[in-house]
Design a protein around this motif. Structure first.
Motif, PDB file in Angstrom:
ATOM      1  N   ILE A   8      -5.974   5.294  -4.034  1.00 11.67           N
ATOM      2  CA  ILE A   8      -6.994   4.428  -3.631  1.00 11.67           C
ATOM      3  C   ILE A   8      -7.444   3.612  -4.823  1.00 11.67           C
ATOM      4  O   ILE A   8      -8.325   3.754  -4.914  1.00 11.67           O
ATOM      5  CB  ILE A   8      -7.773   4.847  -2.368  1.00 11.67           C
ATOM      6  CG1 ILE A   8      -6.579   5.882  -1.422  1.00 11.67           C
ATOM      7  CG2 ILE A   8      -7.990   3.486  -1.994  1.00 11.67           C
ATOM      8  CD1 ILE A   8      -7.357   6.080  -0.636  1.00 11.67           C
ATOM      9  N   ALA A  11     -10.732   1.334  -3.366  1.00 12.00           N
ATOM     10  CA  ALA A  11     -10.685   1.353  -1.891  1.00 12.00           C
ATOM     11  C   ALA A  11     -11.807   2.756  -2.015  1.00 12.00           C
ATOM     12  O   ALA A  11     -12.722   2.661  -0.990  1.00 12.00           O
ATOM     13  CB  ALA A  11      -9.884   2.099  -0.820  1.00 12.00           C
ATOM     14  N   ASP A 115       1.147   5.684   3.124  1.00  7.57           N
ATOM     15  CA  ASP A 115       1.817   4.840   1.701  1.00  7.57           C
ATOM     16  C   ASP A 115       1.394   3.305   2.809  1.00  7.57           C
ATOM     17  O   ASP A 115       1.480   2.712   2.010  1.00  7.57           O
ATOM     18  CB  ASP A 115       3.778   4.653   1.453  1.00  7.57           C
ATOM     19  CG  ASP A 115       3.856   5.539   0.855  1.00  7.57           C
ATOM     20  OD1 ASP A 115       3.265   6.644  -0.051  1.00  7.57           O
ATOM     21  OD2 ASP A 115       5.368   5.914   0.837  1.00  7.57           O
ATOM     22  N   ARG A 116       1.840   3.414   4.042  1.00 11.98           N
ATOM     23  CA  ARG A 116       0.620   2.670   4.448  1.00 11.98           C
ATOM     24  C   ARG A 116      -0.361   2.157   4.754  1.00 11.98           C
ATOM     25  O   ARG A 116      -0.994   0.860   5.122  1.00 11.98           O
ATOM     26  CB  ARG A 116       1.836   2.532   6.156  1.00 11.98           C
ATOM     27  CG  ARG A 116       3.404   2.738   6.275  1.00 11.98           C
ATOM     28  CD  ARG A 116       3.581   2.180   7.945  1.00 11.98           C
ATOM     29  NE  ARG A 116       3.210   3.452   8.589  1.00 11.98           N
ATOM     30  CZ  ARG A 116       3.409   4.508   9.337  1.00 11.98           C
ATOM     31  NH1 ARG A 116       4.633   4.673   8.298  1.00 11.98           N
ATOM     32  NH2 ARG A 116       2.648   4.973  10.127  1.00 11.98           N
ATOM     33  N   GLU A 118      -2.713   3.403   2.683  1.00  8.98           N
ATOM     34  CA  GLU A 118      -3.327   2.772   0.832  1.00  8.98           C
ATOM     35  C   GLU A 118      -3.715   1.112   1.052  1.00  8.98           C
ATOM     36  O   GLU A 118      -4.890   1.274   0.724  1.00  8.98           O
ATOM     37  CB  GLU A 118      -2.195   2.864  -0.020  1.00  8.98           C
ATOM     38  CG  GLU A 118      -3.080   3.071  -1.372  1.00  8.98           C
ATOM     39  CD  GLU A 118      -2.153   3.397  -2.753  1.00  8.98           C
ATOM     40  OE1 GLU A 118      -3.081   3.083  -3.316  1.00  8.98           O
ATOM     41  OE2 GLU A 118      -1.658   3.820  -2.345  1.00  8.98           O
ATOM     42  N   PRO A 119      -2.745  -0.065   1.096  1.00  4.02           N
ATOM     43  CA  PRO A 119      -3.932  -1.308   1.597  1.00  4.02           C
ATOM     44  C   PRO A 119      -4.529  -1.468   2.285  1.00  4.02           C
ATOM     45  O   PRO A 119      -5.670  -2.589   2.046  1.00  4.02           O
ATOM     46  CB  PRO A 119      -2.169  -2.150   2.034  1.00  4.02           C
ATOM     47  CG  PRO A 119      -0.910  -1.305   2.443  1.00  4.02           C
ATOM     48  CD  PRO A 119      -1.597   0.609   1.226  1.00  4.02           C
ATOM     49  N   HIS A 120      -4.401  -0.618   3.566  1.00  2.00           N
ATOM     50  CA  HIS A 120      -5.397  -1.135   4.390  1.00  2.00           C
ATOM     51  C   HIS A 120      -6.969  -0.642   4.118  1.00  2.00           C
ATOM     52  O   HIS A 120      -7.928  -1.421   4.496  1.00  2.00           O
ATOM     53  CB  HIS A 120      -5.043  -0.128   5.517  1.00  2.00           C
ATOM     54  CG  HIS A 120      -3.524  -0.350   6.766  1.00  2.00           C
ATOM     55  ND1 HIS A 120      -2.967  -1.380   6.028  1.00  2.00           N
ATOM     56  CD2 HIS A 120      -3.001  -0.173   7.027  1.00  2.00           C
ATOM     57  CE1 HIS A 120      -2.008  -2.021   7.266  1.00  2.00           C
ATOM     58  NE2 HIS A 120      -2.100  -0.192   7.660  1.00  2.00           N
ATOM     59  N   GLU A 122      -7.873  -0.435   0.499  1.00  2.00           N
ATOM     60  CA  GLU A 122      -8.214  -1.402  -0.176  1.00  2.00           C
ATOM     61  C   GLU A 122      -8.626  -3.032   0.224  1.00  2.00           C
ATOM     62  O   GLU A 122      -9.868  -3.317   0.063  1.00  2.00           O
ATOM     63  CB  GLU A 122      -6.815  -1.915  -0.949  1.00  2.00           C
ATOM     64  CG  GLU A 122      -5.843  -0.517  -1.657  1.00  2.00           C
ATOM     65  CD  GLU A 122      -5.499  -0.768  -3.148  1.00  2.00           C
ATOM     66  OE1 GLU A 122      -4.502  -2.479  -2.600  1.00  2.00           O
ATOM     67  OE2 GLU A 122      -4.188  -0.691  -3.219  1.00  2.00           O
ATOM     68  N   ARG A 123      -7.874  -3.258   1.294  1.00  2.00           N
ATOM     69  CA  ARG A 123      -8.625  -4.768   2.687  1.00  2.00           C
ATOM     70  C   ARG A 123     -10.411  -3.786   2.619  1.00  2.00           C
ATOM     71  O   ARG A 123     -11.289  -5.024   2.775  1.00  2.00           O
ATOM     72  CB  ARG A 123      -7.277  -4.723   3.608  1.00  2.00           C
ATOM     73  CG  ARG A 123      -8.111  -5.912   4.232  1.00  2.00           C
ATOM     74  CD  ARG A 123      -8.886  -7.034   3.532  1.00  2.00           C
ATOM     75  NE  ARG A 123      -9.042  -7.979   4.964  1.00  2.00           N
ATOM     76  CZ  ARG A 123      -9.976  -9.015   4.621  1.00  2.00           C
ATOM     77  NH1 ARG A 123     -10.317  -8.846   3.380  1.00  2.00           N
ATOM     78  NH2 ARG A 123     -10.209  -9.744   5.536  1.00  2.00           N
ATOM     79  N   THR A 197      -7.428   4.867   9.573  1.00  2.00           N
ATOM     80  CA  THR A 197      -8.235   3.249   8.920  1.00  2.00           C
ATOM     81  C   THR A 197      -9.524   3.309  10.449  1.00  2.00           C
ATOM     82  O   THR A 197     -10.792   3.916   9.230  1.00  2.00           O
ATOM     83  CB  THR A 197      -7.863   2.388   8.997  1.00  2.00           C
ATOM     84  OG1 THR A 197      -6.264   1.986   7.959  1.00  2.00           O
ATOM     85  CG2 THR A 197      -8.607   0.571   8.502  1.00  2.00           C
ATOM     86  N   THR A 230      -6.228  -3.812   9.012  1.00  2.69           N
ATOM     87  CA  THR A 230      -4.935  -4.067   9.160  1.00  2.69           C
ATOM     88  C   THR A 230      -3.957  -5.170   9.998  1.00  2.69           C
ATOM     89  O   THR A 230      -2.953  -4.613  10.080  1.00  2.69           O
ATOM     90  CB  THR A 230      -4.699  -1.718  10.184  1.00  2.69           C
ATOM     91  OG1 THR A 230      -4.922  -2.249  11.492  1.00  2.69           O
ATOM     92  CG2 THR A 230      -4.911  -1.276   9.264  1.00  2.69           C
TER      93      THR A 230
END
Length: 328
Positions: A8, A11, A115-116, A118-120, A122-123, A197, A230
């Motif tokens: 991450i 994150a 995989d889904r 990781e961007p959460h 980061e946000r 999350t 998310t």
């Protein structure tokens, strides 16, 4: 499943640690958290051994040596957080073999959610720059929790969090069947990234929550911040039922909120006065969303919500008053 590293990039930067030494011409290496999943393989090894012998004493010995004695810190934390004993597992294994056999192949699917996720995360780091690291542990529990936390550990019970309508619950008592029918209809595996999350938010929160109001706010903050990260809320009945019945829920909750009994509002499944479980999550979320909407500095509002001392009843009451939720 094997242990792996979830990268991450920003994150989960290490809090309180000095910067890594790096050449000016080289970018800093990404921070990492360790996903630990080997307890899942150990459980199924122990499960097969237990099912292979009818001797209760031998079952106990095998489960202890093959699963519990080799546990990671995550499994130890899961046991402490949910009050698990070896008898809980052995009871569930003996009573519900159809459940275990049908959920077994699905437990291997949990890693796909990362995989889904990781961007959460980061946000989430962008929303709350003070985010501290949190390890994610995949565990097999005894049907008490799909996800919880202890200190800096996110603890996912994959025997629940990966289930769906294909899992055989026919051997369970009727009340447990109703719970799992509702829960599996929420598509927990598809929403595992949201659950992770939500639980990461919990690892940032502090304070011994003694009252229903404090516990509802604790859950509401996690739901609200996870939604910001998310873009969605969990597909659970309280999310739709709450806004449609806000006045009646608010009135009933106000009567109970200073008490220490959570059973009518949290972790209670369908039933109770309204026939819908976990309405305390809704009340907490409603308070938080109103507080956030009224705050001129949104970044500061997120920080205040996450860093609130949930054991400080005066601070909780001040925040709730600022939301104006009970004034409406």
């Amino acid at each position: 499943m094997k242990s792996s590293l979830l990268y991450i990039c920003a994150a989960l930067a290490l809090s309180g640690a000095g910067p890594a030494t790096a050449s000016p011409s080289q970018p800093e290496a990404p921070q990492t958290i360790r996903l630990v999943s080997e307890d899942v393989d150990r459980f199924w090894t122990a499960y097969d051994a237990v099912r292979a012998t009818p001797d209760p004493d031998e079952q106990r010995r095998l489960f202890q040596t093959l699963y519990l004695d080799q546990s990671t810190p995550g499994l130890s934390a899961f046991m402490a957080a949910k009050g698990y004993t070896i008898d809980n597992w052995l009871h569930a294994i003996r009573r519900y073999p159809r459940y275990w056999e049908t959920v077994r192949p699905r437990t291997a699917l949990a890693a796909e959610a990362l995989d889904r996720t990781e961007p959460h995360l980061e946000r989430l780091r962008a929303l709350y720059p003070g985010l501290r690291p949190a390890g994610v542990y995949f565990e097999v529990g005894a049907l008490r929790s799909a996800g919880t936390t202890q200190d800096d550990k996110v603890l996912i019970g994959v025997e629940m969090a990966t289930g769906d309508e294909s899992v055989d619950i026919s051997e369970m008592p009727s009340g447990l069947q109703r719970f799992f029918q509702t829960y599996f209809a929420s598509r927990p595996l598809e929403n595992l990234d949201l659950l992770i999350t939500h639980e990461v938010v919990h690892t940032q929160q502090t304070g011994d929550r003694r009252t229903l109001l404090a516990q509802a706010l604790y859950e509401g903050v996690a739901d609200f911040v996870a939604e910001k990260a998310t873009g969605r809320l969990p597909d659970l009945p309280y999310v739709a039922f709450g806004p449609a019945n806000d006045a009646a829920i608010k009135s009933a909750f106000r009567h109970d909120m200073a008490g220490e009994d959570f059973s009518g509002w949290l972790y209670n499944g369908p039933g109770g006065e309204f026939g819908v479980g976990d309405l305390g999550y809704y009340v907490g979320y409603a308070i938080v969303s109103r507080y956030y909407s009224l705050s001129p500095d949104k970044t500061e509002a997120i920080r205040t919500l996450i860093e609130l001392d949930y054991g400080d009843q005066a601070a909780i009451e001040t925040l709730v008053a600022a939301s104006g939720y009970f004034d409406e």
